[in-house]
Structure formats: structure tokens, C-alpha cells
Design a protein around this motif. Structure first.
Motif, PDB file in Angstrom:
ATOM      1  N   ILE A   1      36.377   1.118   7.983  1.00 48.41           N
ATOM      2  CA  ILE A   1      36.943   2.017   9.003  1.00 48.41           C
ATOM      3  C   ILE A   1      36.889   1.352  10.372  1.00 48.41           C
ATOM      4  CG2 ILE A   1      36.613   4.185  10.250  1.00 48.41           C
ATOM      5  CD1 ILE A   1      35.685   5.460   7.649  1.00 48.41           C
ATOM      6  N   LEU A   2      35.756   0.740  10.675  1.00 46.74           N
ATOM      7  CA  LEU A   2      35.614   0.075  11.974  1.00 46.74           C
ATOM      8  C   LEU A   2      36.572  -1.108  12.083  1.00 46.74           C
ATOM      9  CD1 LEU A   2      31.728   0.206  12.382  1.00 46.74           C
ATOM     10  CD2 LEU A   2      33.415   1.381  13.813  1.00 46.74           C
ATOM     11  N   SER A   3      36.726  -1.875  11.009  1.00 41.48           N
ATOM     12  CA  SER A   3      37.669  -2.999  11.022  1.00 41.48           C
ATOM     13  C   SER A   3      39.091  -2.516  11.280  1.00 41.48           C
ATOM     14  CB  SER A   3      37.625  -3.747   9.683  1.00 41.48           C
ATOM     15  OG  SER A   3      36.437  -4.489   9.549  1.00 41.48           O
ATOM     16  N   GLU A   4      39.463  -1.437  10.593  1.00 38.57           N
ATOM     17  CA  GLU A   4      40.828  -0.920  10.691  1.00 38.57           C
ATOM     18  C   GLU A   4      41.109  -0.252  12.024  1.00 38.57           C
ATOM     19  OE1 GLU A   4      44.690  -0.264   9.393  1.00 38.57           O
ATOM     20  OE2 GLU A   4      43.114  -1.385   8.353  1.00 38.57           O
ATOM     21  N   CYS A   5      40.149   0.525  12.515  1.00 35.89           N
ATOM     22  CA  CYS A   5      40.396   1.393  13.678  1.00 35.89           C
ATOM     23  C   CYS A   5      39.797   0.887  14.983  1.00 35.89           C
ATOM     24  CB  CYS A   5      39.860   2.797  13.395  1.00 35.89           C
ATOM     25  SG  CYS A   5      40.576   3.594  11.946  1.00 35.89           S
ATOM     26  N   GLU A   6      38.740   0.085  14.896  1.00 36.37           N
ATOM     27  CA  GLU A   6      38.030  -0.313  16.114  1.00 36.37           C
ATOM     28  C   GLU A   6      37.946  -1.821  16.324  1.00 36.37           C
ATOM     29  OE1 GLU A   6      37.213   1.958  18.205  1.00 36.37           O
ATOM     30  OE2 GLU A   6      37.501   3.717  16.924  1.00 36.37           O
ATOM     31  N   GLY A   7      38.240  -2.591  15.292  1.00 38.38           N
ATOM     32  CA  GLY A   7      38.245  -4.043  15.430  1.00 38.38           C
ATOM     33  C   GLY A   7      37.093  -4.730  14.716  1.00 38.38           C
ATOM     34  N   LYS A   8      37.266  -6.020  14.510  1.00 42.89           N
ATOM     35  CA  LYS A   8      36.297  -6.833  13.766  1.00 42.89           C
ATOM     36  C   LYS A   8      34.931  -6.861  14.447  1.00 42.89           C
ATOM     37  CE  LYS A   8      35.832 -11.447  11.698  1.00 42.89           C
ATOM     38  NZ  LYS A   8      36.491 -12.782  11.545  1.00 42.89           N
ATOM     39  N   LYS A   9      34.919  -6.923  15.762  1.00 49.81           N
ATOM     40  CA  LYS A   9      33.656  -6.981  16.501  1.00 49.81           C
ATOM     41  C   LYS A   9      32.820  -5.736  16.244  1.00 49.81           C
ATOM     42  CE  LYS A   9      31.795  -7.727  21.157  1.00 49.81           C
ATOM     43  NZ  LYS A   9      32.146  -7.944  22.593  1.00 49.81           N
ATOM     44  N   SER A  10      33.449  -4.580  16.226  1.00 45.88           N
ATOM     45  CA  SER A  10      32.738  -3.325  15.976  1.00 45.88           C
ATOM     46  C   SER A  10      32.200  -3.281  14.540  1.00 45.88           C
ATOM     47  CB  SER A  10      33.666  -2.130  16.206  1.00 45.88           C
ATOM     48  OG  SER A  10      34.040  -2.044  17.558  1.00 45.88           O
ATOM     49  N   ALA A  11      32.974  -3.804  13.592  1.00 45.61           N
ATOM     50  CA  ALA A  11      32.537  -3.825  12.192  1.00 45.61           C
ATOM     51  C   ALA A  11      31.299  -4.699  12.028  1.00 45.61           C
ATOM     52  CB  ALA A  11      33.667  -4.325  11.298  1.00 45.61           C
TER      53      ALA A  11
END
Length: 238
Positions: A71-81
Motif C-alpha cells: 500500500i505504501l509503495s503504491e500510494c506513498e512511494g518507495k521511501k515510505s515503504a
């Protein structure tokens, strides 16, 4: 009964992941990542039989951390994931140190809990150590592979939004295979028979395949929510 409880657990835990994102955004997912990694390291000590397989509990909770990073990768970006992975790592290290310190206390004569704590948390260091190593390796690999699939499909088809199901399952199923194999070997090798070890690995991966396929609709809902939220925020700022 075990089968029903596992199905209910999937619905409940994935529902909580989605609710945490809707209520608190990425901060909610960071909290879920920390809680899930700690609780799963306790739950994984329990062996049960379900769907004709001997398996450890904690598989659904561990699977939810992959949903969190997707979800973080898709919606918030790789850094957040990746940040969610490091938060889970920090939470696990903190739990390991804290649970070890509990066993250093001398209980009073009226205490009835310490023997149970010793039985549970004396076995925890190897389990936590194994899950710690496996968690970091498989999660970082999952985030990396997710974005590799994303880059490939975007270049191939010229559409950034298409093939969400492919990058979700294409990354999670491979990283879960690594996760299941490494954890079974590092956590249980030498403590149980080869047959039991293979059963733990096989059942764990089967559960992960099942949970990975089930988390895809949740990921679509999270992206849909993010898109609507972003559109609403843009309109409010005009």
C-alpha cells in the motif's frame, strides 16, 4: 474451528490495515507494521493444524506487513515503504530486549505468571532472531521487486496505473517464498523432524499464497481511497 478462525483473522487484520490507512494515513500503516511484527513473533510459537496442514500461527500477521509495504509503495512511494520495514525492525529489537529483561526479575512468592513467561520468552530469542533476519531480507526484496514490476509494466504498456495485481502478487509471492523457506530453516532446524520442518515451510507458503491473493482487493481499495482523498484535497486547496 481453526479454519474458520484463520479466515476470520484474514478479514479482520486486512480490514484493520485498510482502516488504519483511511484514518491515519501512512502513520497508521507504520503503527500496524510495528504492532504486527511484535505480535507475530509471539503468535508464531503456537503450532496448529488447519486445512489438513501443520502450521505456525502468525502467518496472517506477517502477511499483513507485506500488504502494508505494498500500500505504501503504491500510494506513498518507495521511501515510505522502506521506512515501514525499518520501523518494524526497530519494534522487534525493542521487544526482544524488553522481553529478555522481564526474565531477569526475581518473582515474589505469590507470583503465578513468571513460569509461563519463562516458558514462552526463553524460546523467543531464536524465533525473533530468525524472523528479524527473514523480515528484513524478504521485505526489502518485496519493496524492490514491487517497483521493478511497476517500472517494467509502465515502460511496456505506457500506463502507470495498470497491472496493480501483477506488481502486488508478482512481488509478494516471490518474497513470501524466500520468507517461508528462510524462516523454517533458521527458526526450527534441529528442533523438529525434517517432515515437520517441510510441513511448516509448505503450509506457511500455502497460507502466504492464499493471503497474498486476498490482499489484492484491499490494495485496490486503498489506492481508490488515496485517489479520492487526493482529489478532494486538491479541490479544497483551490
Amino acid at each position: 474451528m481453526n479454519e474458520l478462525l484463520l479466515l476470520v483473522s484474514v478479514v479482520f487484520i486486512y480490514g484493520v490495515v485498510l482502516l488504519a490507512y483511511m484514518l491515519f494515513g501512512r502513520s497508521g500503516l507504520y503503527a500496524v507494521s510495528a504492532i504486527a511484527t511484535v505480535f507475530a513473533n509471539i503468535e508464531v510459537l503456537i503450532l496448529v493444524k488447519a486445512f489438513g496442514l501443520e502450521q505456525t500461527l502468525g502467518n496472517v500477521l506477517f502477511a499483513s506487513t507485506f500488504l502494508v509495504t505494498d500500500i505504501l509503495s503504491e500510494c506513498e512511494g518507495k521511501k515510505s515503504a522502506n521506512k515501514a520495514v525499518y520501523i518494524g525492525l526497530f519494534a522487534t529489537l525493542f521487544f526482544l530486549a524488553l522481553s529478555a529483561s522481564w526474565l531477569c526479575f526475581v518473582p515474589s512468592d505469590s507470583d503465578t505468571v513468571m513460569p509461563a513467561f519463562r516458558q514462552i520468552f526463553t524460546a523467543t530469542p531464536r524465533i525473533v532472531g530468525a524472523s528479524l533476519a527473514v523480515y528484513v531480507v524478504s521485505q526489502i526484496f518485496d519493496v524492490w521487486l514491487y517497483h521493478k514490476w511497476w517500472s517494467f509494466t509502465e515502460k511496456k504498456f505506457g500506463d502507470k496505473k495498470r497491472f496493480l495485481w501483477l506488481r502486488n502478487n508478482g512481488s509478494t509471492l516471490v518474497s513470501q517464498l524466500i520468507n517461508s523457506l528462510l524462516f523454517a530453516v533458521l527458526a526450527f532446524a534441529g528442533t523438529c523432524s525434517v517432515a515437520t520442518l517441510m510441513s511448516i515451510f509448505g503450509s506457511g507458503y500455502i497460507i502466504f499464497v492464499f493471503t497474498s491473493l486476498l490482499d489484492t482487493p484491499v490494495l485496490y481499495l486503498a489506492r481508490m481511497y488515496k485517489t479520492k482523498y487526493a482529489s478532494g484535497a486538491l479541490l479544497n486547496n483551490r
